[in-house]
Motif scaffolding. Sequence first.
Motif, mmCIF file in Angstrom:
data_model
loop_
_atom_site.group_PDB
_atom_site.id
_atom_site.type_symbol
_atom_site.label_atom_id
_atom_site.label_comp_id
_atom_site.label_asym_id
_atom_site.label_seq_id
_atom_site.Cartn_x
_atom_site.Cartn_y
_atom_site.Cartn_z
ATOM 1 N N GLU A 1 16.065 40.826 58.867
ATOM 2 C CA GLU A 1 15.748 42.232 58.628
ATOM 3 C C GLU A 1 16.966 43.106 58.946
ATOM 4 O OE1 GLU A 1 12.463 43.356 61.011
ATOM 5 O OE2 GLU A 1 12.035 45.135 59.845
ATOM 6 N N ALA A 2 17.578 42.832 60.101
ATOM 7 C CA ALA A 2 18.741 43.603 60.516
ATOM 8 C C ALA A 2 19.910 43.365 59.572
ATOM 9 C CB ALA A 2 19.122 43.237 61.943
ATOM 10 N N ILE A 3 20.071 42.130 59.152
ATOM 11 C CA ILE A 3 21.196 41.829 58.265
ATOM 12 C C ILE A 3 21.048 42.584 56.953
ATOM 13 C CG2 ILE A 3 22.372 40.014 56.975
ATOM 14 C CD1 ILE A 3 21.510 38.075 59.180
ATOM 15 N N VAL A 4 19.823 42.587 56.411
ATOM 16 C CA VAL A 4 19.601 43.264 55.127
ATOM 17 C C VAL A 4 19.867 44.762 55.273
ATOM 18 C CG1 VAL A 4 17.860 43.893 53.416
ATOM 19 C CG2 VAL A 4 17.962 41.556 54.274
ATOM 20 N N ALA A 5 19.290 45.394 56.296
ATOM 21 C CA ALA A 5 19.474 46.837 56.484
ATOM 22 C C ALA A 5 20.945 47.157 56.698
ATOM 23 C CB ALA A 5 18.661 47.320 57.680
ATOM 24 N N ASP A 6 21.591 46.355 57.510
ATOM 25 C CA ASP A 6 23.002 46.573 57.798
ATOM 26 C C ASP A 6 23.844 46.434 56.526
ATOM 27 O OD1 ASP A 6 25.131 46.899 59.793
ATOM 28 O OD2 ASP A 6 25.714 44.893 59.106
ATOM 29 N N SER A 7 23.521 45.420 55.706
ATOM 30 C CA SER A 7 24.293 45.201 54.486
ATOM 31 C C SER A 7 24.166 46.376 53.539
ATOM 32 C CB SER A 7 23.817 43.939 53.767
ATOM 33 O OG SER A 7 23.784 42.866 54.652
ATOM 34 N N ARG A 8 22.944 46.900 53.458
ATOM 35 C CA ARG A 8 22.744 48.056 52.578
ATOM 36 C C ARG A 8 23.612 49.224 53.028
ATOM 37 N NH1 ARG A 8 18.272 47.016 49.439
ATOM 38 N NH2 ARG A 8 16.603 45.808 50.408
ATOM 39 N N TYR A 9 23.565 49.520 54.316
ATOM 40 C CA TYR A 9 24.342 50.665 54.815
ATOM 41 C C TYR A 9 25.843 50.409 54.700
ATOM 42 C CZ TYR A 9 20.649 53.730 56.388
ATOM 43 O OH TYR A 9 19.602 54.603 56.399
ATOM 44 N N LYS A 10 26.253 49.151 54.949
ATOM 45 C CA LYS A 10 27.681 48.815 54.816
ATOM 46 C C LYS A 10 28.137 49.079 53.396
ATOM 47 C CE LYS A 10 29.259 45.990 58.490
ATOM 48 N NZ LYS A 10 28.301 44.984 59.027
ATOM 49 N N TYR A 11 27.318 48.629 52.440
ATOM 50 C CA TYR A 11 27.661 48.809 51.038
ATOM 51 C C TYR A 11 27.779 50.302 50.729
ATOM 52 C CZ TYR A 11 27.189 48.912 45.988
ATOM 53 O OH TYR A 11 27.393 49.155 44.667
ATOM 54 N N ILE A 12 26.805 51.062 51.215
ATOM 55 C CA ILE A 12 26.810 52.508 50.941
ATOM 56 C C ILE A 12 28.061 53.154 51.541
ATOM 57 C CG2 ILE A 12 25.625 54.691 51.389
ATOM 58 C CD1 ILE A 12 22.993 52.967 51.436
#
Lengths: 911, 89
Positions: free
Chosen positions: A237-248
């Motif tokens: 869950e954390a990895i997915v949320a983090d990846s989204r924000y990193k991408y943004i």
Amino acid sequence: MKKFALAGNPNSGKTTLFNTLTGSTAHVGNWPGVTVDKKEGVYKKCAEPISIVDLPGIYSLSPYTPEEVISRNFILDEKPDCIINIVDATNLERNLYLTTQIMEIDVPMVIALNMMDAVEKNGDRIDAGKLEEKIGLPVVAISALKEKGLDELMKRAYEVSQKPRKGTTVLADTKLMHLIGDCRIALEGQKVDNTLFHAIKLVELDEIEVQMHPESAKMVEEFKHTFNDDTFGSDFEAIVADSRYKYISKHYSAVLERKKGADRQKMSVSDKVDRVLTHKVWGIPIFIVILFLIFHLTFSEDFLYLGAGGVFDKEVRAYDATGKAIETFYDENGNMLQSLVDAEGNQLEGIFYKVGDALSDEFYDEDGNEAELVVDEDGAISEMAVVPYAYDQHGEKIKQFYDKDKNPIDILTDDKGELLPLYDQNGNLYGKFYTADGYEAAIVTDEEGHFEDVEFVSAIDEFCAGVDAHTFFGYEDGIFSPGVILFNTLDTFMGFLTACLTQGLSTAPAWVGGLVVDGVFGGLFAILSFLPQILLLFLFFSILEDSGYMARVAFILDRIFRRFGLSGRAFMPMIMGFGCSVPAMINTRTLADQNERTATIRVIPFFSCGAKLPILTAIAGGIIQLTGIGNADLITYGMYLLGIVVAICAVLLMRNTTMKGEVPPFIMELPAYHAPQFKNLMLHLWDKTKHFVKKAFTIILASTIVIWFISHFSWNWQYLPDESMDQSILAGIGGIIRPLFTPLGFGSQLSARWGWVFVVAAITGLIAKENVIATFGTLAACITSGFVANEALEGVDSVVEMISATGITVPALIAFIAFNMLTIPCFAAVATAKAESPNKRSFRFTLLFWVVTSYVVSAMIYIIGSWWWTLFIFLAVWAAVIALIVLNNKGKIDIKAFFEKLKGSFKRKKA
Amino acid sequence: MQTAENERALVALNQFEVGQSGVIRQVGGDGRIRRRLFDMGVTPGADVYLRKRAPLGDPLEVTLRNYELTLRKSEAEVIMVELDKEVRK
């Protein structure tokens, strides 16, 4: 018809865009099911008309709140032809987080970059073209408020809606992509749509997804054991949320150009305002003052307390015929009077003043009308009572009537009480008589036949003569608040229509006139005349909400609400309850916790809604008029406060007994302050007006007719004139259930003939609360034949009629208000509560809860109000109840087991 | 780099003084609250600045990803932040 859905964060300008796109075609969906809370409208400026659906504002597609679930299900199940994702350009980072989730669904999509004007005003720049390139979706810069870029947006949305789109993800470069791919293959095998979206949600171990695809979820769990990330371990869950924000963040920095040298911590106007409104010391007092001001502006009849402050105080004085104020008074012997009253405070018999050397008792008021002195017990002139005269057609005052033979006569009637033919001193027969203002009038005599007064011949004339600037703006006691002025304006207009109707139907059969004037229009007008105040109140709350202050109120009050097991966010639906319970109950969907939601829905009706206000104002007004003590403002404010207190106690009780649970979280955005948009406010109000008027003309109109009918017909279908209403069907029904309300003060102890009116009014209130006072109106017309409420506050007049007819006491009246405020709300609210309840059992409990609460509270008010010492008994009982609950919760005693045992022994006895 | 970061102690967000800022390093907590924090942009790597406390001392108002977020002390407890300025120049 193609269907486009608007999705985006709360406060991203979604509603403004929706209103602009659909204009007047928008209609608020009705509220029975959970599925229909989205708004729908039609956009017509495209090649074909397009249906636009406004989804609730959300931050994510995770199932955190019911609103998020609604939006998610709508996009997945209803498959709109295109999603217009509104992104607040001033808050790009967080807004794009939702975008990265929606784009994983297989649906055509356009990004509307809203509030670009605000970004430019800050001196920043966002390159829409670059964003489009990076994110791979059409991006259109718009300003929903200034209506810029909307045609372009719709054109591109229409273009992309022509062909299907496959979902894309920003997670492609992450370590999890392999797992996502595996899940997709598994889901494709099960013939599921939107495999990418579901696969990613599965990897996040999203609750809904795990339930739907338990097999695949197992696969993810297994994979977890073999996976390890440096920072997050196997927390997908954390990895997915983090990846989204990193991408943004990665692409966001390239898109946004900040103004050089901009100081992030610089104080904006919004910050300065915020500093005051959420101030450590002043924050809470300011909130209370604002709340009070809103009610004062809407309901006060003494605006800013100017009247009570003495601004309008004027000494009443007597004048002589020449218009000179009289300074000294004399008795019949020409001795100067020290006081106008005797030792007991009674007005002296003969009071004179000197004209030259002669004595005169012909007083005039300041307008030059002949008037009589009225002196209060302190010896001050309290009123100059104008002496009534009839006038002839030339406007001459008729001081003496003559018979045919020019003899003056004082007895104007014959032995049967009929008026004699009257002549002037020259022997001419009077044709018609007139009032001082020139309205046609009839002569009224006392029992002996002396001239007493004149009365209007036409109801319209009578009405017109009674209206002047005071009717609208206030009397010597103070000027009215804007709310009351609006109220009076509409009320006067309604009064005029009623007068016209009365006049027009004066020759029709009695029951026709009764039905039309009292049954239909009387009830309807009584309700509609309260519309301005309801709207004004609603306007103020809309302003608070639009400006961003409401969110701060939640912020300020959260600490207090938490004590009662709620979050500060529950404050918003509750305060909305002051306007109308229906939208307030729907608004509870923003609450994440089911227990908090149910508790909030149950207490929302205690926040007295606009429709209950007439009950408050009318009865409070009636109490003041009869007892002369107190202040209508204060009673109204007090009853509102009572509702709040009961709500708090009820929530506390529920959270400690039937609905125990963790205090729900409070993680919320605080939007920047901004001036409310006039257009949005007006649309809001228009919606509200439509809803209210519709209600008035359908369910309320129907019920007023029914009530008029059952109150004017007896059990054997005979039409009853007004004065024999106590034989009607309605009276019969009221009489049967009346004893139930004896502990509340409006049951068996009231006068036998009219005592059932309060019970009947409360019953009609179950259909709609506006009915309570409307019923009073109908009944008042029945109690006193010829009762015409042409005063500014006709609700008050009806209540006064009720009080004098039944002999109800003040504590019982207050108990009656409380009962109506706290009991089962109107049909619309009940239907909403049913739709928003998790199950039938919970809904039934809600109904029971309302009945019990209202009964107990009203009974307490009546009993303590009547016999103050019973207060101690109630305190003792409540202390015992609270002690039992506390002990039970601490595990010292077990009430449930006790009851089980009791039930068991009872059954055994029976057996 | 790695060692330098490990040396620096993390502070829970609820321990912040008004006006302090830092970079979020860990988000703990469980289930729904954690999910919500992520959705609202409270993720490792984000800058956070404590603007103020509510009049009654709780909840907090923080600036994060260019917007204002409010959360309770009990919810801020699980957010571990590396303080700015104090150690770093």
